[in-house]
Scaffold this motif. Structure first.
Motif, mmCIF file in Angstrom:
data_model
loop_
_atom_site.group_PDB
_atom_site.id
_atom_site.type_symbol
_atom_site.label_atom_id
_atom_site.label_comp_id
_atom_site.label_asym_id
_atom_site.label_seq_id
_atom_site.Cartn_x
_atom_site.Cartn_y
_atom_site.Cartn_z
ATOM 1 N N MET A 1 32.711 27.034 42.887
ATOM 2 C CA MET A 1 32.145 27.879 41.842
ATOM 3 C C MET A 1 32.268 27.170 40.504
ATOM 4 N N SER A 2 31.218 27.211 39.682
ATOM 5 C CA SER A 2 31.222 26.525 38.397
ATOM 6 C C SER A 2 32.185 27.185 37.426
ATOM 7 N N THR A 3 32.310 28.496 37.473
ATOM 8 C CA THR A 3 33.231 29.233 36.603
ATOM 9 C C THR A 3 34.114 30.123 37.465
ATOM 10 N N ALA A 4 35.426 29.982 37.292
ATOM 11 C CA ALA A 4 36.349 30.767 38.102
ATOM 12 C C ALA A 4 36.282 32.230 37.696
ATOM 13 N N PRO A 5 36.226 33.146 38.652
ATOM 14 C CA PRO A 5 36.232 34.578 38.304
ATOM 15 C C PRO A 5 37.618 35.002 37.828
ATOM 16 N N LEU A 6 37.674 36.123 37.165
ATOM 17 C CA LEU A 6 38.959 36.649 36.730
ATOM 18 C C LEU A 6 39.784 37.119 37.916
ATOM 19 N N LEU A 7 39.104 37.733 38.895
ATOM 20 C CA LEU A 7 39.820 38.381 39.996
ATOM 21 C C LEU A 7 39.227 37.994 41.338
ATOM 22 N N SER A 8 40.105 37.706 42.285
ATOM 23 C CA SER A 8 39.727 37.534 43.684
ATOM 24 C C SER A 8 40.443 38.603 44.503
ATOM 25 N N VAL A 9 39.708 39.274 45.370
ATOM 26 C CA VAL A 9 40.296 40.259 46.268
ATOM 27 C C VAL A 9 40.202 39.707 47.691
ATOM 28 N N VAL A 10 41.335 39.459 48.310
ATOM 29 C CA VAL A 10 41.403 38.867 49.647
ATOM 30 C C VAL A 10 41.607 39.977 50.674
ATOM 31 N N ILE A 11 40.736 40.007 51.690
ATOM 32 C CA ILE A 11 40.810 41.039 52.730
ATOM 33 C C ILE A 11 40.852 40.371 54.101
ATOM 34 N N PRO A 12 42.003 40.315 54.773
ATOM 35 C CA PRO A 12 42.041 39.865 56.169
ATOM 36 C C PRO A 12 41.333 40.890 57.048
ATOM 37 N N ILE A 13 40.439 40.407 57.902
ATOM 38 C CA ILE A 13 39.604 41.316 58.689
ATOM 39 C C ILE A 13 39.635 40.885 60.149
ATOM 40 N N TYR A 14 39.933 41.832 61.029
ATOM 41 C CA TYR A 14 39.880 41.562 62.469
ATOM 42 C C TYR A 14 39.412 42.818 63.193
ATOM 43 N N ASN A 15 38.226 42.723 63.782
ATOM 44 C CA ASN A 15 37.646 43.842 64.547
ATOM 45 C C ASN A 15 37.672 45.154 63.752
ATOM 46 N N GLU A 16 37.040 45.125 62.589
ATOM 47 C CA GLU A 16 37.007 46.288 61.698
ATOM 48 C C GLU A 16 35.572 46.799 61.516
ATOM 49 N N GLN A 17 34.804 46.849 62.589
ATOM 50 C CA GLN A 17 33.411 47.274 62.469
ATOM 51 C C GLN A 17 33.283 48.719 62.003
ATOM 52 N N GLU A 18 34.263 49.548 62.272
ATOM 53 C CA GLU A 18 34.218 50.949 61.841
ATOM 54 C C GLU A 18 34.732 51.125 60.420
ATOM 55 N N ALA A 19 35.779 50.393 60.062
ATOM 56 C CA ALA A 19 36.418 50.590 58.763
ATOM 57 C C ALA A 19 35.755 49.789 57.650
ATOM 58 N N ASP B 1 41.594 33.892 38.704
ATOM 59 C CA ASP B 1 42.817 33.759 37.912
ATOM 60 C C ASP B 1 43.904 34.691 38.438
ATOM 61 N N TYR B 2 43.484 35.804 39.022
ATOM 62 C CA TYR B 2 44.395 36.726 39.687
ATOM 63 C C TYR B 2 43.865 36.982 41.097
ATOM 64 N N VAL B 3 44.793 37.114 42.041
ATOM 65 C CA VAL B 3 44.412 37.312 43.446
ATOM 66 C C VAL B 3 45.117 38.559 43.969
ATOM 67 N N VAL B 4 44.332 39.506 44.461
ATOM 68 C CA VAL B 4 44.870 40.724 45.075
ATOM 69 C C VAL B 4 44.613 40.665 46.576
ATOM 70 N N SER B 5 45.625 40.940 47.372
ATOM 71 C CA SER B 5 45.459 41.020 48.828
ATOM 72 C C SER B 5 45.559 42.470 49.262
ATOM 73 N N ILE B 6 44.646 42.871 50.128
ATOM 74 C CA ILE B 6 44.595 44.253 50.599
ATOM 75 C C ILE B 6 43.992 44.269 51.989
ATOM 76 N N ASP B 7 44.451 45.183 52.839
ATOM 77 C CA ASP B 7 43.913 45.292 54.196
ATOM 78 C C ASP B 7 42.613 46.094 54.186
ATOM 79 N N ALA B 8 41.887 45.997 55.298
ATOM 80 C CA ALA B 8 40.568 46.625 55.393
ATOM 81 C C ALA B 8 40.620 48.053 55.908
ATOM 82 N N ASP B 9 41.813 48.598 56.150
ATOM 83 C CA ASP B 9 41.904 49.933 56.746
ATOM 84 C C ASP B 9 42.029 51.053 55.714
ATOM 85 N N LEU B 10 42.065 50.689 54.414
ATOM 86 C CA LEU B 10 42.142 51.650 53.315
ATOM 87 C C LEU B 10 43.419 52.480 53.311
#
Length: 320
Positions: A1-19, A90-99
């Motif tokens: 990316m030419s310009t880094a975003p302020l925030l990245s949200v990382v979501i590990p995903i495994y077999n979450e077709q419903e969620a 610049d900041y990284v948030v990790s969160i699961d896909a199940d809410l």
């Protein structure tokens, strides 16, 4: 990316077709309302259902949604590692896909980090009322044990829902951990941190990907990856068994002197069982550490990335 975003949200995903569609529906308005550049890094951990198709459709309608796809299933912590290492923000948030962890807390995390100059903001579960009795108490035992290993720097009831600054991410990337357990590794850094309390919700759809066997595996990884205390415990068990043997020897001598040696077979039998059990425990602990040394010497990558939409091409890269 030419310009880094302020925030990245990382979501590990495994077999979450419903969620996953429900997660996107709830997450996107929150991020759009930040009035700042962001990206969402969805790490597909080798899903075998319709999740990869859904992710491609989501990316067509949501340009900020980025797809990182593993060549095979490698586990939640590996997916988390890939997302954190490849995030541009610049900041990284990790969160699961199940809410179960509410994305509505992300702006609060970001605001707290920027206002107070924090490198880490933990999402702390203020209420686990949706969990079963067993899970609540087993989780309590886990966090109690981990705080004994890491110290008071580790917040109670803090899972993988957290915000990291770029400095914290760079520090994690520089660490040669083969199988990182971020619940322990992040507090160990000792960077300035804060907390955001929330109420843990029920899974929005689908079934849990963390059954009892994986919870036990996580606890074992946490202890053996981070501390040599079990080896010292084996030493103390050996010393205790030695003292028990001395006591049994004295008991046998007294019983022989009193002419009642035959009734002592039960104490001898129990003593032999005890010593054998202690030996097996000690050998098992040594084997666990030797296995981890062997795995580290092999230096196999924790995961293989087959595709990253940020690179816009299919190719195999390794994760260290």
């Amino acid at each position: 990316m030419s310009t880094a975003p302020l925030l990245s949200v990382v979501i590990p995903i495994y077999n979450e077709q419903e969620a996953l569609p429900l997660t996107v529906e709830r997450l996107r308005p929150i991020l759009d309302g930040l009035d700042a550049a962001y990206e969402v890094v969805g790490v597909d951990d080798g899903s075998t259902d319709a999740t990869p198709v859904l992710m491609r459709k989501i990316r067509q309608d949501w340009p900020e949604f980025r797809i990182v796809r593993f060549a095979r299933n490698s586990g939640h912590q590996a997916a988390l590692t890939a997302g954190i290492h490849r995030a541009f923000g610049d900041y990284v948030v990790s969160i699961d896909a199940d809410l179960q962890d509410p994305p509505e807390k992300i702006p609060e995390m970001l605001e707290l980090a920027r206002e107070q100059g924090l490198d880490i903001v933990y999402g702390v579960r203020g209420d686990r009322g949706t969990d079963t009795f067993f899970k609540r108490h087993s989780a309590g035992a886990y966090y109690w044990l981990m705080r004994k290993l890491v110290g008071k720097r580790m917040p109670n009831q803090a899972g993988d829902y957290r915000l990291l600054s770029r400095s914290a991410v760079d520090a994690l990337k520089a660490m040669p951990e083969h199988q990182p357990v971020y619940r322990l590794l992040v507090p160990w850094l000792g960077f300035p941190s804060g907390e955001v309390v929330y109420v843990r919700e029920e899974r929005v759809a689908g079934s849990t990907h963390y059954p009892l066997s994986k919870m036990v595996r996580l606890a074992l990884d946490s202890v053996t990856n981070f501390s040599a205390s079990p080896l010292r415990l084996a030493t103390w068990l050996g010393l205790f068994s030695f003292l028990v043997c001395i006591a049994l020897a004295l008991y046998t001598t007294v019983a022989y002197a009193l002419g009642s040696t035959v009734p002592g077979w039960s104490s001898l039998f129990i003593g032999m069982l005890f010593i054998g059990a202690v030996q097996l425990v000690c050998v098992g602990l040594l084997g666990e550490y030797v296995g981890r040394i062997y795995s580290a010497v092999q230096a196999r990558p924790a995961y293989f990335v087959g595709y990253d939409s940020a690179e816009d091409q299919d190719r195999f890269g390794t994760g260290e």
